[in-house]
Design a protein around this motif. Structure first.
Motif, PDB file in Angstrom:
ATOM      1  N   THR A 256       0.857  -1.184   0.000  1.00 40.04           N
ATOM      2  CA  THR A 256       0.000   0.000   0.000  1.00 40.04           C
ATOM      3  C   THR A 256       0.899   1.241   0.000  1.00 40.04           C
ATOM      4  OG1 THR A 256      -0.120   0.406   2.395  1.00 40.04           O
ATOM      5  CG2 THR A 256      -1.559  -1.321   1.504  1.00 40.04           C
ATOM      6  N   ASP A 257       0.271   2.419   0.069  1.00 39.69           N
ATOM      7  CA  ASP A 257       1.052   3.653   0.202  1.00 39.69           C
ATOM      8  C   ASP A 257       1.263   4.059   1.653  1.00 39.69           C
ATOM      9  OD1 ASP A 257       1.551   4.212  -2.495  1.00 39.69           O
ATOM     10  OD2 ASP A 257      -0.408   5.162  -2.765  1.00 39.69           O
ATOM     11  N   TYR A 328      -7.084   1.043   5.895  1.00 37.12           N
ATOM     12  CA  TYR A 328      -7.951   0.974   4.706  1.00 37.12           C
ATOM     13  C   TYR A 328      -9.242   1.764   4.931  1.00 37.12           C
ATOM     14  CZ  TYR A 328     -11.441  -0.969   1.535  1.00 37.12           C
ATOM     15  OH  TYR A 328     -12.456  -1.103   0.612  1.00 37.12           O
ATOM     16  N   GLN A 333     -10.053   4.913   0.323  1.00 34.46           N
ATOM     17  CA  GLN A 333      -9.627   4.890  -1.084  1.00 34.46           C
ATOM     18  C   GLN A 333     -10.236   3.732  -1.873  1.00 34.46           C
ATOM     19  OE1 GLN A 333      -5.375   4.612  -0.542  1.00 34.46           O
ATOM     20  NE2 GLN A 333      -5.114   6.842  -0.450  1.00 34.46           N
ATOM     21  N   GLU A 335     -10.519   0.196  -3.560  1.00 35.01           N
ATOM     22  CA  GLU A 335      -9.536  -0.739  -4.114  1.00 35.01           C
ATOM     23  C   GLU A 335      -8.200  -0.070  -4.421  1.00 35.01           C
ATOM     24  OE1 GLU A 335      -9.411  -4.423  -7.334  1.00 35.01           O
ATOM     25  OE2 GLU A 335     -11.062  -2.978  -7.383  1.00 35.01           O
ATOM     26  N   LYS A 336      -8.186   1.250  -4.610  1.00 32.30           N
ATOM     27  CA  LYS A 336      -6.938   1.961  -4.896  1.00 32.30           C
ATOM     28  C   LYS A 336      -5.953   1.879  -3.729  1.00 32.30           C
ATOM     29  CE  LYS A 336      -8.939   5.326  -8.136  1.00 32.30           C
ATOM     30  NZ  LYS A 336      -9.189   6.757  -8.412  1.00 32.30           N
ATOM     31  N   PHE A 337      -6.460   1.522  -2.554  1.00 33.15           N
ATOM     32  CA  PHE A 337      -5.589   1.374  -1.386  1.00 33.15           C
ATOM     33  C   PHE A 337      -4.537   0.300  -1.618  1.00 33.15           C
ATOM     34  CE2 PHE A 337      -4.724  -0.845   2.664  1.00 33.15           C
ATOM     35  CZ  PHE A 337      -4.343   0.204   3.494  1.00 33.15           C
ATOM     36  N   LYS A 339      -1.960  -2.185  -3.769  1.00 31.55           N
ATOM     37  CA  LYS A 339      -1.121  -2.392  -4.945  1.00 31.55           C
ATOM     38  C   LYS A 339      -1.067  -3.888  -5.267  1.00 31.55           C
ATOM     39  CE  LYS A 339       1.966   1.431  -3.630  1.00 31.55           C
ATOM     40  NZ  LYS A 339       3.373   1.791  -3.281  1.00 31.55           N
TER      41      LYS A 339
END
Length: 387
Positions: A256-257, A328, A333, A335-337, A339
């Motif tokens: 993730t970010d 999360y 976010q 699904e963009k959460f 990678k």
């Protein structure tokens, strides 16, 4: 005085600690030096390959063994390279032995000209017992090379600091990668020697074949209940035992970010993001040795501080997805959460969807209970130490 001693002994038995000091395989020279005499040796090791204050390389040379090559894993022979950083081949300055990097970004397999100069591969490296920790992957690659070039393998075994735990889903082999090589749970509760025996015995190596001769020199004074404290950090971002015990729960942030504390004094012991809200704890990742370009570099992150957690509590939770679920939900976010790397670390594609569907950490953990039970039985013939 006698009563105090008996009380201490009972407490130690209850917590699963070993009274006797653990002797690592590399210290048992009487067992492996005779096996390696007159052999041309390639040694896989790094900064963790120590016997007291001496490196195993020096111990082997002092005992007249002919080490012709050093294989270095992720983080390099000295253990100071970043996670995933490519490390070139070189020469060990102290001994003059050539170092062949297995993490140079070209190929994880040793070159033919290197293997042609070798009779036996010796493995002495400290693992931490996680499927996505790459040292066992390097060992498996070398066992494959031993099959290709008809070489023998000797593992100088070391305790697994997470050896008391089996947790997580068995790897979906469609997600096989450099952070997941074998069909094993995330936390597999085996030493490198035990895992080598299992990979050999279960047909998990190249073309289902076996290493011609696999020898494991076991540790003494170790069981799977032993709380073995690592004398040397196994990699730059696992600086202490709490980081090792939290690693099974916080490593998923790599997919993730969200920062998991790389570039702070508490890697794998905190998590946060600039856009997370409602938290009092804050940290700012910096460029430091071993984390030159960490996620969220130079940005103020808001999140959760775990670095004061008791080690026993971190061990007891095994894999705890509450932290990932918390981040999360906070970031919102969707699904963009996640990678692609998250699935590789998790080893099972369905987990991401469960999180998005609002499942709790306990509900998700329950889905891999059968995997854990099945693996415990499957591994039993290969164990060298009491459970």
């Amino acid at each position: 005085m006698k009563r105090m001693w008996i009380t201490a002994l009972i407490l130690c038995m209850i917590c699963g600690c070993a009274m006797a000091e653990v002797t690592v395989g590399a210290a048992r020279t009487n067992l492996y030096v005779p096996l390696l005499k007159d052999k041309r040796i390639a040694l896989l090791s790094n900064q963790t390959g120590m016997v007291g204050k001496k490196h195993t390389l020096d111990v082997m040379l002092e005992n007249g063994l002919n080490v012709v090559t050093i294989f270095s894993p992720e983080h390099g022979f000295r253990g100071n390279a970043d996670a995933g950083e490519h490390v070139g081949s070189s020469v060990d300055e102290k001994t003059g032995v050539p170092i062949a990097s297995l993490y140079d970004g070209k190929s994880p397999m040793p070159k033919k000209e290197v293997m042609d100069r070798v009779d036996v591969i010796v493995i002495d490296i400290q693992d931490v017992g996680l499927r996505f920790y790459t040292y066992y992957v390097t060992m498996i690659n070398l066992m494959d090379a031993a099959i290709t070039y008809d070489k023998s393998v000797v593992v100088l075994d070391r305790p697994n600091p997470n050896g008391m735990t089996v947790d997580g889903p068995i790897l979906d082999m469609s997600l096989k990668s450099g952070v997941g090589r074998l069909p094993i749970p995330t936390v597999y509760g085996m030493t490198m020697g035990e895992l080598a025996r299992m990979a050999n015995g279960e047909g998990w190596l190249k073309d289902g074949k076996k290493v011609r001769l696999l020898t494991v020199i076991p540790s003494l004074g170790y069981t799977h209940r032993t709380r073995y404290r690592l004398p040397i950090a196994p990699s730059p971002n696992l600086p202490n035992m709490l980081s090792v015990y939290l690693y099974p729960s916080t490593c998923y942030f790599e997919g993730t970010d969200v920062s998991l504390g790389r570039g702070t004094p508490w890697p794998f012991q905190v998590y946060g993001h600039p856009d997370m809200t409602g938290y009092r704890f804050e940290f700012t990742p910096a460029s430091v040795p071993g984390a030159k370009n960490p996620p969220q570099l130079g940005k103020l992150c808001h999140g959760v501080d775990l670095h004061k957690m008791r080690e026993s509590d971190a061990i007891a939770q095994g894999i705890n997805l509450e932290y990932v679920i918390d981040a999360y939900r906070n970031l919102g976010q969707g699904e963009k959460f996640f990678k692609r790397f998250f699935d590789l670390l998790m080893g099972k594609k369905e987990i991401k969807q469960m999180i998005m569907d609002g499942k709790s950490a306990a509900e998700i953990k329950a889905t891999w209970a059968d995997d854990v039970a099945r693996f415990r039985e499957q591994r039993r013939p290969y164990l060298l130490y009491a459970e």
